[in-house]
Design a protein around this motif. Structure first.
Motif, mmCIF file in Angstrom:
data_model
loop_
_atom_site.group_PDB
_atom_site.id
_atom_site.type_symbol
_atom_site.label_atom_id
_atom_site.label_comp_id
_atom_site.label_asym_id
_atom_site.label_seq_id
_atom_site.Cartn_x
_atom_site.Cartn_y
_atom_site.Cartn_z
ATOM 1 N N GLY A 306 124.309 64.317 -58.303
ATOM 2 C CA GLY A 306 123.893 63.171 -59.482
ATOM 3 C C GLY A 306 124.828 61.959 -59.125
ATOM 4 O O GLY A 306 124.819 60.955 -59.860
ATOM 5 N N ARG A 307 125.757 61.940 -58.069
ATOM 6 C CA ARG A 307 126.491 60.717 -57.700
ATOM 7 C C ARG A 307 126.280 59.943 -56.725
ATOM 8 O O ARG A 307 125.382 60.451 -55.729
ATOM 9 N N GLU A 308 126.459 58.924 -56.522
ATOM 10 C CA GLU A 308 126.233 57.906 -55.250
ATOM 11 C C GLU A 308 127.404 58.573 -54.013
ATOM 12 O O GLU A 308 128.493 58.864 -54.573
ATOM 13 N N ARG A 309 126.992 58.427 -52.926
ATOM 14 C CA ARG A 309 127.924 58.698 -51.851
ATOM 15 C C ARG A 309 127.276 57.941 -50.775
ATOM 16 O O ARG A 309 126.214 57.433 -50.435
ATOM 17 N N HIS A 310 128.049 57.834 -49.687
ATOM 18 C CA HIS A 310 127.989 57.256 -48.358
ATOM 19 C C HIS A 310 127.751 58.065 -47.247
ATOM 20 O O HIS A 310 128.680 58.926 -47.052
ATOM 21 N N ILE A 311 126.573 57.986 -46.650
ATOM 22 C CA ILE A 311 126.454 59.015 -45.509
ATOM 23 C C ILE A 311 125.767 58.064 -44.361
ATOM 24 O O ILE A 311 124.991 57.387 -44.520
ATOM 25 N N ALA A 312 126.571 58.031 -43.277
ATOM 26 C CA ALA A 312 126.061 57.263 -42.033
ATOM 27 C C ALA A 312 125.369 58.319 -41.145
ATOM 28 O O ALA A 312 125.715 58.737 -40.223
ATOM 29 N N LEU A 313 123.830 57.968 -41.217
ATOM 30 C CA LEU A 313 123.184 58.950 -40.429
ATOM 31 C C LEU A 313 121.733 58.105 -40.068
ATOM 32 O O LEU A 313 121.388 57.621 -40.907
ATOM 33 N N GLY A 314 121.517 58.212 -38.921
ATOM 34 C CA GLY A 314 120.208 57.523 -38.344
ATOM 35 C C GLY A 314 118.734 57.963 -39.182
ATOM 36 O O GLY A 314 117.942 57.432 -39.459
ATOM 37 N N THR A 315 118.840 59.398 -39.399
ATOM 38 C CA THR A 315 117.763 59.926 -40.319
ATOM 39 C C THR A 315 117.504 59.046 -41.560
ATOM 40 O O THR A 315 116.580 58.585 -41.790
ATOM 41 N N HIS A 316 118.612 58.864 -42.212
ATOM 42 C CA HIS A 316 118.391 57.873 -43.531
ATOM 43 C C HIS A 316 118.063 56.407 -43.153
ATOM 44 O O HIS A 316 117.241 55.927 -43.749
ATOM 45 N N ALA A 317 118.793 55.840 -42.125
ATOM 46 C CA ALA A 317 118.739 54.620 -41.687
ATOM 47 C C ALA A 317 117.107 54.004 -41.474
ATOM 48 O O ALA A 317 116.632 53.209 -42.003
ATOM 49 N N ASN A 318 116.333 55.050 -40.614
ATOM 50 C CA ASN A 318 115.084 54.779 -40.334
ATOM 51 C C ASN A 318 114.337 55.140 -41.433
ATOM 52 O O ASN A 318 113.391 54.168 -41.630
ATOM 53 N N LYS A 319 114.549 56.018 -42.462
ATOM 54 C CA LYS A 319 113.635 55.935 -43.702
ATOM 55 C C LYS A 319 113.932 54.754 -44.429
ATOM 56 O O LYS A 319 113.026 54.260 -45.039
ATOM 57 N N HIS A 320 115.274 54.415 -44.653
ATOM 58 C CA HIS A 320 115.501 53.063 -45.395
ATOM 59 C C HIS A 320 114.633 51.875 -44.883
ATOM 60 O O HIS A 320 114.048 51.084 -45.662
ATOM 61 N N GLY A 321 114.754 51.675 -43.720
ATOM 62 C CA GLY A 321 113.777 50.702 -43.018
ATOM 63 C C GLY A 321 112.569 50.614 -43.294
ATOM 64 O O GLY A 321 112.049 49.815 -43.622
ATOM 65 N N GLN A 322 111.807 51.934 -42.988
ATOM 66 C CA GLN A 322 110.560 51.917 -43.600
ATOM 67 C C GLN A 322 110.093 51.570 -44.875
ATOM 68 O O GLN A 322 109.172 50.942 -45.206
ATOM 69 N N ILE A 323 110.927 52.071 -45.777
ATOM 70 C CA ILE A 323 110.812 51.689 -47.242
ATOM 71 C C ILE A 323 111.086 50.241 -47.484
ATOM 72 O O ILE A 323 110.199 49.567 -48.160
ATOM 73 N N ILE A 324 111.910 49.859 -46.818
ATOM 74 C CA ILE A 324 112.342 48.277 -47.016
ATOM 75 C C ILE A 324 111.300 47.516 -46.449
ATOM 76 O O ILE A 324 110.568 46.638 -47.240
ATOM 77 N N GLY A 325 110.755 47.685 -45.399
ATOM 78 C CA GLY A 325 109.757 46.982 -44.509
ATOM 79 C C GLY A 325 108.521 47.343 -45.552
ATOM 80 O O GLY A 325 107.685 46.196 -45.449
#
Length: 466
Positions: A306-325
């Motif tokens: 339930g906490r915020e965290r930082h994870i640097a992974l391409g899987t998340h980045a591509n999903k984020h991009g799809q959602i933002i777009g």
């Protein structure tokens, strides 16, 4: 008067960062809106776009022979889709009140302002570079971008010595250790943690240490690098800790990364405890309806703690991009969060984890039990069955799955996906024991190792005081 009014009815979307999150967002927005409706301008300070940073160690190590194989889409291909992509151009300021960004041509130094109606911040992460003597000496390399990878390969090609030191033993460190082994180097890994792979609990990290030593890699744990020594020619010659010096013809920094949010911080945008931008479920920067952020520069919700965290992974980045777009293009999509799944390898050893470590559970205020089992990737009688160790964390009393870690040989790592699905679904370890997983002797024992661990965890939960 709004920016779009000044240009007619067409809005302008500005994207800062030309890799996974940024260009996925630009591409998705373009699918939803034509160039007549939405102008898209993207800035990238490097030479490449839409590439796999995760593939760099395998390119350096020779498993991937050609750099271009890591590039999903070139600048020219983006421009053919009516995206005004400006390479070698670095955004130096975000003027939130004025709705504009200032950019500088890296080669000429020329600066200009570009207005926006909608803004996407996808500035990624930056490698942690130690603040110590010699850290910027020739022969010392980070490996965050394709430019970094090319620079390292150029150094390896002209370096006569065969001694390499990797500083750090996280994902980048162990993967680069393998890459350098493949290149014929004698490799020493210097790690400030008590065991490699701090994303694992120390008992599982110990298994990684032992395996890497068996591969001929010299492991130096619980040691802080104090300086990087150089020779008369100014090039690196050794890495020093308080206790010893380790000769080096090349040094690779694998200490990890931090969110690259310098621009965002200067613009007064909200940052979390880990230095990443804070967004809502639609990936909008909190408090700003026309600004989105995604990829390695944001913090994400951990669905288990339930906490915020930082994870640097391409899987998340591509999903984020799809959602933002989708959202910037007038649609609707959300990113619910992560459970923290990651896999890696060093030579024959596969390493996987998802959910919480013991210290994560304690920090979240959760009481838990742990169980660890040893099993095999296939039926024990089937050829090439290999050992693996599975560790499970389950919540005390409820039995809710909290985390899984797996270390083993071929067939070990991707089993963590079973646990990732179970974590996302909020399953208990007892429910996991009833999963109908695929079985045949070439693929698994009758009881899959994850199920064996879940059975043992169920017994431990039931025996623990309520």
């Amino acid at each position: 008067m709004s920016m779009s009014s000044a240009r007619g009815s067409r809005e302008r979307l500005v994207v800062i960062g030309g890799d996974a999150a940024g260009m996925s967002a630009a591409s998705q927005a373009r699918r939803l809106k034509s160039a007549d409706e939405l102008e898209i301008v993207a800035f990238e300070r490097g030479h490449f776009t839409s590439y796999s940073a995760c593939g760099i160690p395998y390119w350096v190590g020779g498993d991937v022979p050609d750099r271009d194989q890591l590039i999903a889409r070139t600048p020219e291909e983006h421009r053919e889709r009516d995206i005004d992509l400006r390479m070698r151009t670095e955004v130096t300021e975000i003027d939130v009140a004025g709705g504009r960004v200032r950019a500088r041509d890296v080669d000429s130094g020329a600066e200009s302002w570009t207005s926006y109606d909608k803004l996407v911040i996808a500035t990624g992460a930056r490698p942690i570079r130690p603040d110590m003597p010699g850290a910027d000496a020739p022969g010392v390399h980070g490996v965050q971008t394709l430019d970094d990878g090319q620079a390292l390969l150029d150094t390896l090609a002209r370096t006569r010595g065969r001694r390499a030191v990797v500083v750090g033993a996280g994902y980048i460190g162990v993967e680069m250790a393998e890459a350098l082994i493949n290149r014929g180097y004698e490799v020493t890994v210097v790690n400030r943690g008590k065991e490699p792979m701090s994303t694992l609990d120390p008992d599982m990290g110990r298994l990684v240490h032992e395996a890497m030593e068996a591969m001929g890699i010299t492991m130096v744990d619980d040691a802080e690098v104090t300086k990087i020594l150089t020779g008369d020619d100014g090039r690196v010659r050794a890495v020093a800790t308080e206790a010893a010096e380790y000769p080096a013809d090349v040094v690779v920094l694998g200490i990890g990364v931090r969110p690259e949010t310098t621009l965002a911080a200067a613009a007064g945008l909200p940052l979390g405890d880990h230095g990443g931008l804070l967004t809502d479920l639609a990936m909008r920067v909190r408090g700003h309806d026309n600004i989105w952020a995604g990829g390695d520069c944001v913090e994400v919700l951990d669905l288990v703690s339930g906490r915020e965290r930082h994870i640097a992974l391409g899987t998340h980045a591509n999903k984020h991009g799809q959602i933002i777009g989708t959202n910037a293009g007038g649609g609707y999509a959300t990113f619910p969060g992560v459970v923290g799944t990651a896999v890696s390898k060093v030579c024959y050893l596969e390493i996987a984890r998802t959910g919480l470590r013991e210290k994560d559970a304690r920090r979240a205020g959760l009481q838990y039990v742990t169980t660890t089992i040893e099993s095999t990737s296939r039926a024990g009688y089937y050829p090439d069955a290999s050992k693996m160790t599975v560790k499970i964390l389950a919540e005390r009393r409820t039995g809710r799955l909290l985390g899984v870690q797996i270390v083993g040989r071929e067939g070990a790592a991707k089993r963590v996906d079973i646990a990732a699905v179970a974590l996302t679904a909020g399953m208990t370890v007892e429910q996991i024991t009833s999963l109908d997983l695929g079985y045949a002797p070439p693929f698994s024992p009758v009881w899959d190792p994850v199920l064996v661990a879940a059975r043992k965890a169920t017994k431990t939960v039931n025996e623990s005081p309520s």
